[in-house]
Design an enzyme around this catalytic site. Structure first.
Site, PDB file in Angstrom:
ATOM      1  N   GLY A  38     -13.723-105.490 -12.534  1.00 64.44           N
ATOM      2  CA  GLY A  38     -13.698-106.646 -13.423  1.00 64.44           C
ATOM      3  C   GLY A  38     -13.546-106.210 -14.857  1.00 64.44           C
ATOM      4  O   GLY A  38     -14.260-105.309 -15.304  1.00 64.44           O
ATOM      5  N   ASN A 112     -22.215-110.329  -7.320  1.00 61.64           N
ATOM      6  CA  ASN A 112     -20.858-110.005  -6.897  1.00 61.64           C
ATOM      7  C   ASN A 112     -20.602-110.804  -5.627  1.00 61.64           C
ATOM      8  O   ASN A 112     -21.342-110.680  -4.661  1.00 61.64           O
ATOM      9  CB  ASN A 112     -20.752-108.494  -6.627  1.00 61.64           C
ATOM     10  CG  ASN A 112     -19.431-108.102  -6.005  1.00 61.64           C
ATOM     11  OD1 ASN A 112     -19.347-107.128  -5.270  1.00 61.64           O
ATOM     12  ND2 ASN A 112     -18.377-108.848  -6.288  1.00 61.64           N
ATOM     13  N   CYS A 246     -16.127-106.824   3.823  1.00 60.03           N
ATOM     14  CA  CYS A 246     -14.757-107.191   3.430  1.00 60.03           C
ATOM     15  C   CYS A 246     -13.794-106.026   3.720  1.00 60.03           C
ATOM     16  O   CYS A 246     -13.966-104.931   3.190  1.00 60.03           O
ATOM     17  CB  CYS A 246     -14.750-107.511   1.941  1.00 60.03           C
ATOM     18  SG  CYS A 246     -13.096-107.664   1.247  1.00 60.03           S
ATOM     19  N   TYR A 252      -8.053-101.921  -0.600  1.00 58.78           N
ATOM     20  CA  TYR A 252      -7.530-102.075  -1.953  1.00 58.78           C
ATOM     21  C   TYR A 252      -8.560-101.995  -3.088  1.00 58.78           C
ATOM     22  O   TYR A 252      -8.313-101.345  -4.093  1.00 58.78           O
ATOM     23  CB  TYR A 252      -6.798-103.420  -2.026  1.00 58.78           C
ATOM     24  CG  TYR A 252      -6.299-103.779  -3.395  1.00 58.78           C
ATOM     25  CD1 TYR A 252      -5.191-103.135  -3.930  1.00 58.78           C
ATOM     26  CD2 TYR A 252      -6.944-104.740  -4.173  1.00 58.78           C
ATOM     27  CE1 TYR A 252      -4.733-103.440  -5.202  1.00 58.78           C
ATOM     28  CE2 TYR A 252      -6.489-105.045  -5.446  1.00 58.78           C
ATOM     29  CZ  TYR A 252      -5.391-104.396  -5.946  1.00 58.78           C
ATOM     30  OH  TYR A 252      -4.955-104.684  -7.196  1.00 58.78           O
ATOM     31  N   CYS A 392      -9.098-116.375   0.602  1.00 60.14           N
ATOM     32  CA  CYS A 392     -10.452-115.806   0.647  1.00 60.14           C
ATOM     33  C   CYS A 392     -11.377-116.713  -0.157  1.00 60.14           C
ATOM     34  O   CYS A 392     -11.045-117.110  -1.267  1.00 60.14           O
ATOM     35  CB  CYS A 392     -10.464-114.405   0.027  1.00 60.14           C
ATOM     36  SG  CYS A 392     -12.133-113.724  -0.094  1.00 60.14           S
TER      37      CYS A 392
END
Ligand code: SF4
Length: 473
Positions: A38, A112, A246, A252, A392
């Site tokens: 982020g 998060n 996830c 990624y 998502c």
């Protein structure tokens, strides 16, 4: 960050310290190594046992904290956050940690992930008199904690979490204690480390390496861990849901030097490349990967096939967010700021171009044409994740089905649209095996919702984007 041009963006990063006199400084370095999660804002709250102090700002960690500002944050405990705005929008109000002061005590919270029932809960809370200071879904958790009738923080938090659904890796701090928690599916990574006698908590283990901390263990799905003057203690508040980490964290988002569930991300990516090669081999002269996140998979593909890995593209690292981007016209004339082909590598060659994922397909199309303009005779695209066909709702910025190319087109149609000589995606089983999970076990441990549409939690009507309401029925 390629995410910006790919249309797939990271969520957020959480970091916390308990029991170190330089808690704020350690958190600053920890957040710096979570910066890839982020870049829109960063903040730190510290506790000196009597009061909480806060500083947060917009931009990168180095922009949010100027010289001297860390020195204002005193205490042995801290909670920090780097933000990518997936829910609630940007702006300083939504930067975390969020902090709430009352007559008796204060509370800071860093999150998060993304809640799927935040809108309904917020409405209910507002009807009962709660006033929200941000548009972030995280604030709902703080209000639920504040309203809980239980006497201690651990029970208040477990009471609050029994009402929320979705993805959350949380760090919550009062003057006297630090609590961390994972959602019942464990959708986002959260690990605990030791730094001498102190405890540290981070979204990714790469943050431990930079501060010299030792990895201790993961926070388990449905677990609350409390740090206070009696040390560390744990409570399982939910045991009914299966683990659903996830999958895109491996593919990624996470840094290659991080371990998730003790699986190294670079190794997992390399294995994805090997599986992809075994499933979709092709005759070619060189293998190249889209920097940075696809390089590990490209190395794996090259190793498995024996085709040499080459640096076919480079990324310009110095294109900042404030850089004046070329106009559409200049872009079409070939002004490409982020990626450049290495002509000497690809000219006259049959190239395998490995990428981690396809979201909108526009980046892949641009890369294929860039490689061909640089003289590649063939470009074979190999993707180290299955086609992303569903949005998502757990904190990754792929929220509408209409923007996902694989939701509307077949593999052949996508290949034609991107001008590739061939296109293949890894299978779901291949991805699970590459990550190190069993594809034979119905409880594979991974979230696959954006590939299958089978979500690990309920999805509510008000979580859906207007474009998706019809599609999802
Ligand atoms: S839907 Fe996809 S991106 Fe979202 S948590 Fe699941 S695997 Fe990750």
């Amino acid at each position: 960050m390629l995410g910006e041009i790919k249309g797939l963006n990271e969520e957020c990063g959480v970091f916390a310290v308990w029991g170190h006199k330089e808690a704020a400084q350690i958190t600053y370095y920890g957040l710096h190594s979570l910066q890839h999660r982020g870049q829109e804002g960063a903040g730190i709250v510290t506790s000196d046992e009597e009061r909480l102090s806060i500083h947060k700002g917009l931009g990168l960690v180095t922009e949010a904290f100027k010289e001297g500002e860390l020195d204002q944050l005193h205490g042995h405990a801290s909670v920090g956050h780097v933000r990518y705005a997936t829910a609630g929008g940007g702006g300083l109000d939504n930067c975390q940690p969020l902090m709430f002061r009352s007559q008796t005590d204060s509370l800071a919270i860093a999150h998060n992930g993304n809640l799927v029932n935040a809108n309904g809960l917020k409405l209910e809370l507002e009807n009962q008199g709660s006033i929200f200071q941000s548009t972030s879904d995280t604030e709902v958790i703080a209000h639920l904690i504040k309203r809980s009738v239980y006497p201690n923080m651990e029970d208040k938090l477990s009471d609050a979490l029994s009402m929320v659904q979705g993805a959350y890796a949380l760090a919550i701090m009062t003057e006297e204690e630090l609590l961390v928690a994972q959602d019942p599916n464990g959708l986002r990574p959260l690990s605990i480390g030791r730094l001498g006698d102190a405890y540290v908590v981070a979204s990714e283990t790469c943050a431990f390496d930079v501060i010299g901390a030792q990895y201790e263990r993961e926070v388990q799905p449905g677990e609350i861990i409390t740090f206070d003057r009696n040390g560390m203690h744990s409570k399982l508040y939910s045991t009914s849901a299966p683990r659903r980490m996830c999958s895109m964290e491996y593919v990624y988002f996470s840094r290659p030097d991080s371990n998730i569930d003790q699986i190294n991300v670079h190794t997992a990516r390399k294995n994805l490349g090997k599986k992809l090669a075994a499933e979709s081999p092709v005759e070619a002269d060189v293998v190249t990967g889209v920097p940075d996140s696809s390089i590990s998979a490209a190395i794996g593909y090259a190793e498995e096939t024996g085709i040499p890995y080459e640096l076919g593209m480079i990324k310009n690292r110095y294109v900042g967010r404030t850089f004046i981007q070329p106009s559409q016209e200049l872009r079409e004339q070939g002004v490409k700021m982020k990626l450049s082909p290495v002509r000497g590598v690809v000219e006259g060659k049959r190239v395998v171009m490995v990428d981690d994922s396809i979201v909108r397909g526009t980046t892949s199309r641009r890369i294929v044409s860039m490689l061909k303009e640089a003289g590649a005779t063939e470009v074979h695209v190999r993707i180290a994740s299955p086609p992303i066909t569903h949005p998502c709702f757990y904190g990754i910025d792929i929220s509408t089905k209409s923007e996902l190319i694989a939701a509307s087109y077949s593999v052949e149609e996508m290949q034609d649209r991107m001008g590739a000589d061939s296109l293949s995606f890894i299978s779901i089983d291949g991805m699970l095996e590459g990550i190190g999970r069993s594809s034979q076990n119905s409880n594979c441990g991974q979230c696959l919702a954006c590939f299958t549409g089978s979500y690990p939690t309920d999805i509510y009507e008000d979580t859906l984007h207007p474009h998706d309401k019809v599609v999802n029925g």
